[in-house]
Design a protein around this motif. Structure first.
Motif, PDB file in Angstrom:
ATOM      1  N   GLN A  77       0.788  -1.227   0.000  1.00  0.00           N
ATOM      2  CA  GLN A  77       0.000   0.000   0.000  1.00  0.00           C
ATOM      3  C   GLN A  77       0.827   1.288   0.000  1.00  0.00           C
ATOM      4  O   GLN A  77       0.646   2.142  -0.866  1.00  0.00           O
ATOM      5  CB  GLN A  77      -0.920   0.014   1.236  1.00  0.00           C
ATOM      6  CG  GLN A  77      -1.972  -1.076   1.248  1.00  0.00           C
ATOM      7  CD  GLN A  77      -2.696  -1.143   2.583  1.00  0.00           C
ATOM      8  OE1 GLN A  77      -2.074  -1.132   3.653  1.00  0.00           O
ATOM      9  NE2 GLN A  77      -4.020  -1.211   2.529  1.00  0.00           N
ATOM     10  N   GLN A  78       1.703   1.425   0.975  1.00  0.00           N
ATOM     11  CA  GLN A  78       2.340   2.714   1.217  1.00  0.00           C
ATOM     12  C   GLN A  78       3.624   2.878   0.410  1.00  0.00           C
ATOM     13  O   GLN A  78       4.510   2.032   0.452  1.00  0.00           O
ATOM     14  CB  GLN A  78       2.651   2.886   2.713  1.00  0.00           C
ATOM     15  CG  GLN A  78       3.276   4.219   3.078  1.00  0.00           C
ATOM     16  CD  GLN A  78       2.399   5.414   2.733  1.00  0.00           C
ATOM     17  OE1 GLN A  78       1.171   5.305   2.701  1.00  0.00           O
ATOM     18  NE2 GLN A  78       3.012   6.554   2.456  1.00  0.00           N
ATOM     19  N   GLY A  79       3.702   3.975  -0.354  1.00  0.00           N
ATOM     20  CA  GLY A  79       4.891   4.250  -1.137  1.00  0.00           C
ATOM     21  C   GLY A  79       5.088   3.298  -2.287  1.00  0.00           C
ATOM     22  O   GLY A  79       6.206   3.152  -2.800  1.00  0.00           O
ATOM     23  N   ARG A  80       4.026   2.643  -2.746  1.00  0.00           N
ATOM     24  CA  ARG A  80       4.116   1.654  -3.822  1.00  0.00           C
ATOM     25  C   ARG A  80       3.386   2.102  -5.076  1.00  0.00           C
ATOM     26  O   ARG A  80       3.004   1.275  -5.905  1.00  0.00           O
ATOM     27  CB  ARG A  80       3.560   0.311  -3.329  1.00  0.00           C
ATOM     28  CG  ARG A  80       4.277  -0.251  -2.119  1.00  0.00           C
ATOM     29  CD  ARG A  80       5.707  -0.654  -2.429  1.00  0.00           C
ATOM     30  NE  ARG A  80       6.466  -1.030  -1.250  1.00  0.00           N
ATOM     31  CZ  ARG A  80       7.658  -1.589  -1.263  1.00  0.00           C
ATOM     32  NH1 ARG A  80       8.241  -1.841  -2.419  1.00  0.00           N
ATOM     33  NH2 ARG A  80       8.286  -1.876  -0.148  1.00  0.00           N
ATOM     34  N   GLY A  81       3.199   3.399  -5.214  1.00  0.00           N
ATOM     35  CA  GLY A  81       2.623   3.920  -6.441  1.00  0.00           C
ATOM     36  C   GLY A  81       1.106   3.967  -6.423  1.00  0.00           C
ATOM     37  O   GLY A  81       0.450   3.539  -5.467  1.00  0.00           O
ATOM     38  N   ALA A 134       6.206  -3.787  -6.856  1.00  0.00           N
ATOM     39  CA  ALA A 134       7.460  -3.048  -7.034  1.00  0.00           C
ATOM     40  C   ALA A 134       7.715  -2.756  -8.508  1.00  0.00           C
ATOM     41  O   ALA A 134       8.308  -1.726  -8.849  1.00  0.00           O
ATOM     42  CB  ALA A 134       8.622  -3.837  -6.432  1.00  0.00           C
ATOM     43  N   TRP A 135       7.278  -3.658  -9.403  1.00  0.00           N
ATOM     44  CA  TRP A 135       7.444  -3.414 -10.833  1.00  0.00           C
ATOM     45  C   TRP A 135       6.726  -2.130 -11.274  1.00  0.00           C
ATOM     46  O   TRP A 135       7.096  -1.544 -12.289  1.00  0.00           O
ATOM     47  CB  TRP A 135       6.876  -4.569 -11.643  1.00  0.00           C
ATOM     48  CG  TRP A 135       7.611  -5.865 -11.561  1.00  0.00           C
ATOM     49  CD1 TRP A 135       8.654  -6.197 -10.737  1.00  0.00           C
ATOM     50  CD2 TRP A 135       7.335  -7.039 -12.323  1.00  0.00           C
ATOM     51  NE1 TRP A 135       9.041  -7.493 -10.943  1.00  0.00           N
ATOM     52  CE2 TRP A 135       8.255  -8.037 -11.913  1.00  0.00           C
ATOM     53  CE3 TRP A 135       6.400  -7.342 -13.306  1.00  0.00           C
ATOM     54  CZ2 TRP A 135       8.261  -9.320 -12.465  1.00  0.00           C
ATOM     55  CZ3 TRP A 135       6.404  -8.624 -13.863  1.00  0.00           C
ATOM     56  CH2 TRP A 135       7.327  -9.592 -13.443  1.00  0.00           C
ATOM     57  N   THR A 136       5.699  -1.723 -10.552  1.00  0.00           N
ATOM     58  CA  THR A 136       4.924  -0.550 -10.989  1.00  0.00           C
ATOM     59  C   THR A 136       5.685   0.754 -10.812  1.00  0.00           C
ATOM     60  O   THR A 136       5.326   1.764 -11.431  1.00  0.00           O
ATOM     61  CB  THR A 136       3.578  -0.453 -10.239  1.00  0.00           C
ATOM     62  OG1 THR A 136       3.795  -0.146  -8.853  1.00  0.00           O
ATOM     63  CG2 THR A 136       2.776  -1.739 -10.369  1.00  0.00           C
ATOM     64  N   THR A 137       6.738   0.746  -9.976  1.00  0.00           N
ATOM     65  CA  THR A 137       7.456   2.002  -9.707  1.00  0.00           C
ATOM     66  C   THR A 137       8.962   1.904  -9.920  1.00  0.00           C
ATOM     67  O   THR A 137       9.611   2.932 -10.105  1.00  0.00           O
ATOM     68  CB  THR A 137       7.211   2.470  -8.254  1.00  0.00           C
ATOM     69  OG1 THR A 137       7.661   1.460  -7.345  1.00  0.00           O
ATOM     70  CG2 THR A 137       5.721   2.753  -8.018  1.00  0.00           C
ATOM     71  N   GLN A 138       9.511   0.688  -9.880  1.00  0.00           N
ATOM     72  CA  GLN A 138      10.961   0.536  -9.918  1.00  0.00           C
ATOM     73  C   GLN A 138      11.459   0.169 -11.308  1.00  0.00           C
ATOM     74  O   GLN A 138      10.771  -0.504 -12.071  1.00  0.00           O
ATOM     75  CB  GLN A 138      11.393  -0.550  -8.924  1.00  0.00           C
ATOM     76  CG  GLN A 138      11.082  -0.237  -7.484  1.00  0.00           C
ATOM     77  CD  GLN A 138      11.790   1.011  -7.008  1.00  0.00           C
ATOM     78  OE1 GLN A 138      12.989   1.201  -7.257  1.00  0.00           O
ATOM     79  NE2 GLN A 138      11.062   1.883  -6.334  1.00  0.00           N
ATOM     80  N   PRO A 139      12.698   0.563 -11.649  1.00  0.00           N
ATOM     81  CA  PRO A 139      13.300   0.074 -12.890  1.00  0.00           C
ATOM     82  C   PRO A 139      13.670  -1.388 -12.738  1.00  0.00           C
ATOM     83  O   PRO A 139      13.822  -1.893 -11.618  1.00  0.00           O
ATOM     84  CB  PRO A 139      14.545   0.957 -13.046  1.00  0.00           C
ATOM     85  CG  PRO A 139      14.891   1.357 -11.652  1.00  0.00           C
ATOM     86  CD  PRO A 139      13.593   1.485 -10.912  1.00  0.00           C
ATOM     87  N   PRO A 140      13.829  -2.101 -13.841  1.00  0.00           N
ATOM     88  CA  PRO A 140      14.107  -3.545 -13.745  1.00  0.00           C
ATOM     89  C   PRO A 140      15.316  -3.896 -12.892  1.00  0.00           C
ATOM     90  O   PRO A 140      15.303  -4.908 -12.186  1.00  0.00           O
ATOM     91  CB  PRO A 140      14.314  -3.948 -15.209  1.00  0.00           C
ATOM     92  CG  PRO A 140      13.487  -2.980 -15.984  1.00  0.00           C
ATOM     93  CD  PRO A 140      13.607  -1.675 -15.244  1.00  0.00           C
ATOM     94  N   GLU A 141      16.360  -3.070 -12.934  1.00  0.00           N
ATOM     95  CA  GLU A 141      17.574  -3.419 -12.194  1.00  0.00           C
ATOM     96  C   GLU A 141      17.385  -3.293 -10.677  1.00  0.00           C
ATOM     97  O   GLU A 141      18.211  -3.787  -9.896  1.00  0.00           O
ATOM     98  CB  GLU A 141      18.756  -2.564 -12.644  1.00  0.00           C
ATOM     99  CG  GLU A 141      18.594  -1.065 -12.407  1.00  0.00           C
ATOM    100  CD  GLU A 141      17.907  -0.344 -13.558  1.00  0.00           C
ATOM    101  OE1 GLU A 141      18.003   0.904 -13.615  1.00  0.00           O
ATOM    102  OE2 GLU A 141      17.272  -1.032 -14.403  1.00  0.00           O
ATOM    103  N   LYS A 142      16.305  -2.659 -10.228  1.00  0.00           N
ATOM    104  CA  LYS A 142      16.054  -2.518  -8.796  1.00  0.00           C
ATOM    105  C   LYS A 142      14.886  -3.375  -8.317  1.00  0.00           C
ATOM    106  O   LYS A 142      14.395  -3.194  -7.198  1.00  0.00           O
ATOM    107  CB  LYS A 142      15.787  -1.050  -8.452  1.00  0.00           C
ATOM    108  CG  LYS A 142      17.010  -0.155  -8.607  1.00  0.00           C
ATOM    109  CD  LYS A 142      16.741   1.243  -8.088  1.00  0.00           C
ATOM    110  CE  LYS A 142      17.997   2.114  -8.178  1.00  0.00           C
ATOM    111  NZ  LYS A 142      17.766   3.487  -7.650  1.00  0.00           N
ATOM    112  N   ALA A 143      14.447  -4.299  -9.135  1.00  0.00           N
ATOM    113  CA  ALA A 143      13.321  -5.164  -8.775  1.00  0.00           C
ATOM    114  C   ALA A 143      13.708  -6.626  -8.987  1.00  0.00           C
ATOM    115  O   ALA A 143      14.721  -6.931  -9.626  1.00  0.00           O
ATOM    116  CB  ALA A 143      12.095  -4.811  -9.620  1.00  0.00           C
ATOM    117  N   ASN A 144      12.905  -7.514  -8.442  1.00  0.00           N
ATOM    118  CA  ASN A 144      13.162  -8.937  -8.614  1.00  0.00           C
ATOM    119  C   ASN A 144      12.168  -9.534  -9.594  1.00  0.00           C
ATOM    120  O   ASN A 144      11.019  -9.086  -9.691  1.00  0.00           O
ATOM    121  CB  ASN A 144      13.059  -9.670  -7.266  1.00  0.00           C
ATOM    122  CG  ASN A 144      13.711 -11.036  -7.316  1.00  0.00           C
ATOM    123  OD1 ASN A 144      14.536 -11.310  -8.190  1.00  0.00           O
ATOM    124  ND2 ASN A 144      13.347 -11.914  -6.385  1.00  0.00           N
TER     125      ASN A 144
END
Length: 471
Positions: free
Chosen positions: A231-235, A356-366
């Motif tokens: 929820q929080q800070g996840r876009g 996390a994919w909704t806000t992070q670039p691929p290199e910072k996500a799993n």
């Protein structure tokens, strides 16, 4: 001696066509439908969503809220470009908005009959009529009267042969009976593929989504975990995920098993997967919790076999600080809800990664590993012999280190006695000894392949071993 008889040892990979999906949802009855929709949209690249229909239910009898579907899809539209950086195939928000329709605007079978075809009804019929060989899954999160009306119209307007052909294409997974239409459908169309836990909600497999199991770490369903990971800070899409009011995502099992993880075969509910495990039989009325809470929907004795509750016996593994990385925990559980919660940490971590994919670039996500085999996924062995199963063909797109867990799934297949590994079960190649049998038997083995990214993600391969008696 280690031996097996099989097809040539070529790399086996898990793949197949996307599942076609129609969702019927009583969104705004309570928060869990909105929660399930947020999750569903994160897997919109893995499924062919063909309709999102706002319906009533016993909990919301005279309202439908397609506007709420549109609001959450609009939030998805803000993050869809970033999702495409992680995986192809995410549809545009505009294409999803075109799939939103209203179903029957009143409760149950009283809202069905000649001349009562809603937009949702027409969409279901159009999806069935489409020249597509794949099954059409109808995921019922609320009342089923929109589906009942579609079937009623088809029965009145099509020949018996054509109706039978269309029904053969349909698969229904209902989250209990939330109006009186579900029981009517099963009585009237006895050959229709139907997954449901009828009766009181205390007898529902879907409770495995959120039940806190005594003796386990239930942190991935905690309000703290949800707030931090979803929820929080996840876009903007994560912000649309509401707090839990009654139960977290009770509707999600109705599509969870359609996500291609290598674990489930949607047409075999008895094989188990993230959406639970079900067996085909006529449940006894007393087993349905007929006096339990279900919003006052009448509970009837079933008149034909349905796919319904099955029990798994699970001994959860725990992480070890030293020595072998995982070991069996001190307690085993036998319950129908265990057919969902046994996979819960894996699908919750998967959800957190997708948000996390909704806000992070691929290199910072799993991103999930690719579970592979270096042999066929159907093997034949002789009773009493040793055989090896290997997931050495697995890989990870992020270059993460991988962990393995091989196990026999004794509730699935004809051989019901556990077949333990000969030695450690947490390595890529594991040896088992085939039991002594007097006739041909089958046993299912699962390889769970988990990466060490954050959060850790799991994919699976299933190997079906046929055990032949000694000659």
């Amino acid at each position: 001696m280690v031996g097996m008889l099989s097809a040539p040892a070529v790399m086996a990979t898990a793949s197949g066509p996307k599942a076609r999906l129609v969702v019927l949802t009583d969104i705004e009855n309570e928060p869990d439908d909105a929660q399930s929709l947020v999750r569903l949209l994160l897997y919109a690249n893995e499924l062919d969503i063909e309709a999102l229909v706002a319906t009533t239910s016993t909990h919301m009898r005279n309202e439908v809220h397609p506007d709420s579907l549109r609001r959450i899809i609009a939030a998805y539209g803000q993050v869809q470009p970033n999702l495409l950086l992680h995986a192809p195939g995410y549809p545009s928000a505009e294409s999803l908005l075109a799939l939103v329709h209203a179903g029957q605007p009143a409760y149950g079978m009283a809202a069905t009959g000649p001349g009562k075809d809603s937009e949702g009804v027409l969409r279901i019929i159009a999806a069935l009529d489409r020249a597509d060989p794949r099954p059409l899954w109808v995921s019922v999160w609320g009342g089923a009267n929109t589906l009942a009306q579609a079937l009623m119209t088809l029965k009145a307007t099509r020949s018996p042969a054509e109706l039978s052909r269309l029904l053969t294409k349909m698969r229904v997974y209902a989250i209990s009976d939330q109006d009186d239409a579900g029981a009517w459908i099963r009585r009237t169309f006895p050959d229709l593929f139907y997954i449901v836990s009828p009766g009181g909600y205390g007898a529902a497999t879907w409770g495995g989504m959120f039940v806190a199991v005594d003796g386990l770490d239930n942190s991935t369903i905690s309000t703290k975990w949800i707030a931090h990971n979803i929820q929080q800070g996840r876009g903007p899409l994560g912000a649309e995920y509401p707090d839990v009011a009654y139960g977290m995502e009770g509707d999600t099992p109705a599509f969870l098993g359609l996500i291609p993880t290598g674990l489930s075969d949607p047409d075999r509910p008895d094989w188990g997967g993230w959406g639970g495990r079900y067996e085909l039989y006529v449940p006894a009325l007393e087993a349905m919790d007929p006096k339990g809470f279900n919003g006052n929907v009448p509970v009837e004795a079933e008149t034909r076999p349905i796919w319904t509750n099955a029990v798994d016996t699970v001994t959860p593994y725990t992480d070890s600080p030293h020595g072998r990385a995982i070991t069996p925990g001190p307690r085993s559980y036998s319950h129908f809800q265990a057919t969902i919660w046994r996979w819960r940490d894996a699908f919750q971590n998967d959800f957190a990664a997708r948000i996390a994919w909704t806000t992070q670039p691929p290199e910072k996500a799993n991103h999930p590993p690719v579970a592979g085999l270096d042999h066929a996924d159907r093997l034949t062995v002789t009773a009493g012999t040793l055989f090896q199963l290997s997931a050495k063909g697995s890989s990870d797109p992020d270059g993460d280190s991988l962990s393995y867990h091989w196990f026999h799934y004794p509730e699935v297949g004809s051989w019901k006695q556990p077949i333990p590994a000969k030695g450690a079960e947490n390595i890529d190649r594991v040896t088992f000894r085939a039991p002594m049998v007097t006739k041909s038997e089958t046993a299912h083995f699962i390889a769970a392949v988990t990466d060490k990214g954050t959060p850790s993600l799991t994919r699976y391969r299933r190997v079906i071993v046929t055990i032949e008696p000694k000659r």
